[in-house]
Design an enzyme around this catalytic site. Structure first.
Site, mmCIF file in Angstrom:
data_model
loop_
_atom_site.group_PDB
_atom_site.id
_atom_site.type_symbol
_atom_site.label_atom_id
_atom_site.label_comp_id
_atom_site.label_asym_id
_atom_site.label_seq_id
_atom_site.Cartn_x
_atom_site.Cartn_y
_atom_site.Cartn_z
ATOM 1 N N SER A 52 0.684 -1.133 0.484
ATOM 2 C CA SER A 52 0.075 0.035 0.057
ATOM 3 C C SER A 52 0.647 1.353 0.003
ATOM 4 C CB SER A 52 -0.939 -0.431 1.321
ATOM 5 O OG SER A 52 -0.223 0.303 2.766
ATOM 6 N N LYS A 169 0.855 4.698 6.676
ATOM 7 C CA LYS A 169 0.848 5.543 5.830
ATOM 8 C C LYS A 169 1.269 6.859 6.278
ATOM 9 C CE LYS A 169 -2.779 2.063 5.175
ATOM 10 N NZ LYS A 169 -2.350 1.474 3.471
#
EC number: 3.4.21.89
Length: 398
Positions: A52, A169
């Site tokens: 990701s 993230k």
């Protein structure tokens, strides 16, 4: 009796020497305590398990994450087995006891979270988990097939904040920011924020000819059949960074390069806040204002889908609908003032990331630390003699 004689004899008597076993035991206890203090309050190692964050962080990157930068979080579940997060490695049982829970506290830090920081945090939707499907979001599973079906098939457990799964993230928005996205381009407070050089998204590339030497794209850093897939005879789907696609655009046999995003009116029910009145998708959503400590929001049918979970779950209030209004902890009110700061986190691999677009805000009490640098990188798909990515060792994270 000569008491001084006996006292002197007692003082000069040889002390009993520790056995080797006792010395080893004391050394192990000291090492465990020291390592635990370092891990909780200073620095901790993490591994990247998914793609990701490509191309910033790769599967198999081993990171050091600082607890000092944002201030170390005091353990909220203090009774836990050292070095295990939420599950014991062999038995598969809980590695903590949630009978004792401390309220959220954090030591003073060196800095606040800033936009574009790479942050490790506890998964906000991880308060409830289906043990046999821990890699899936429990709430998304419930929305897909229903709560009763999930509870009849899986073992359901609840986890305290600091024992929820760790995610990594990039912080796209900080407390108070107004976020939106249009055709894959994020805007913060009304200003477009193009992806940085490591962010990647899907593009449609159209060629003038079908006779193309794809080795050229491998030299640019693309992986054939993963980053480049055929759409038609002369068109391909590319997954790449802005810098990579600028190189592709300059090739004389390329007709056009366009971003490949969802249509603005193509509603995606799984996108936050899962509100049927908002026809949003992963490439087109907003505006959303990120809650800030001390900010008061008016409660109505428009705002409640966005902030209901923050008010009820993250900040621990009893929230009830009452006629045309709301009750918070039994008191009728038409507004709410937030107690914590919140953040908006997204993966750099925009079309292959489970992030705030699907589960919303990250509360400050879920923040673990700031990713500092890669201390080791290991490619599981590499050859026997080429598994270690030497160029990534001790590489900083930007």
């Amino acid at each position: 009796m000569n008491w001084k004689f006996w006292q002197k004899r007692n003082d000069t008597a040889p002390k009993k020497k520790k056995t080797k076993g006792k010395e080893w035991f004391d050394a192990i206890i000291f090492a465990v305590i020291a390592a635990t203090v370092i891990r909780v309050f200073f620095i901790e190692a993490y591994t990247i398990p998914t793609g990701s964050m490509e191309k910033s962080l790769l599967i198999g990157d081993f990171l050091f994450v600082s607890k000092v930068n944002y201030g170390a979080r005091i353990p909220m579940t203090p009774v836990a087995f050292p070095f295990a997060h939420h599950t014991m490695p062999v038995t598969g049982t809980k590695a903590y006891w949630d009978g004792v829970q401390w309220k959220y506290r954090r030591l003073p830090g060196m800095q606040d979270i800033k936009r574009n920081d790479v942050v490790v945090f506890n998964f906000p939707d991880g308060d409830t988990v289906a043990l046999e499907a821990q890699d899936r979001d429990y709430y998304e599973m419930v929305r897909s097939v229903g709560r009763e079906a999930i509870r009849s098939q899986y073992t359901i457990v609840s986890r305290p904040v600091d024992k929820r799964e760790n995610y990594i993230k990039r912080c796209i928005g900080i407390s108070g920011d107004i976020m939106s996205m249009s055709n894959g381009l994020v805007s913060v407070n009304g200003k477009a924020e193009p992806m940085k050089r490591t962010g990647q998204i899907d593009y449609t590339v159209k060629f003038k000819t079908s006779d193309v030497n794809f080795q050229l794209f491998e030299d640019m850093g693309f992986i054939i059949e993963r980053d480049i897939m055929a759409i038609s005879q002369d068109s391909y789907n590319f997954i790449g960074t802005p810098d990579q696609m600028e190189q592709v655009r300059k090739l004389d046999f390329v007709t056009s390069v366009t971003t490949r995003t969802a249509a603005p009116d193509a509603a995606e029910p799984s996108v936050f806040p899962q509100d049927p009145n908002r026809k949003w998708n992963a490439d087109n959503w907003g505006p959303i204002q990120i809650p800030k400590k001390g900010w008061t929001v008016k409660l109505d049918s428009n705002s409640m889908p966005l902030y209901k979970r923050a008010i009820e779950v993250y900040e621990g209030n009893k929230l009830e609908k009452s006629g045309s209004g709301w009750l918070i902890n039994g008191l009728k009110t038409d507004s709410y003032t937030f107690k914590m700061n919140y953040f908006w986190m997204m993966g750099d691999n925009r079309h292959n990331s489970l992030d705030s677009r699907y589960w919303g805000f990250v509360p400050e009490d879920h923040v673990v630390g700031k990713a500092l640098f890669i201390w080791m990188s290991y490619d599981t798909n590499g050859s026997f003699f080429n598994k270690i990515r030497w160029s990534r060792i001790f590489r900083g994270i930007h």
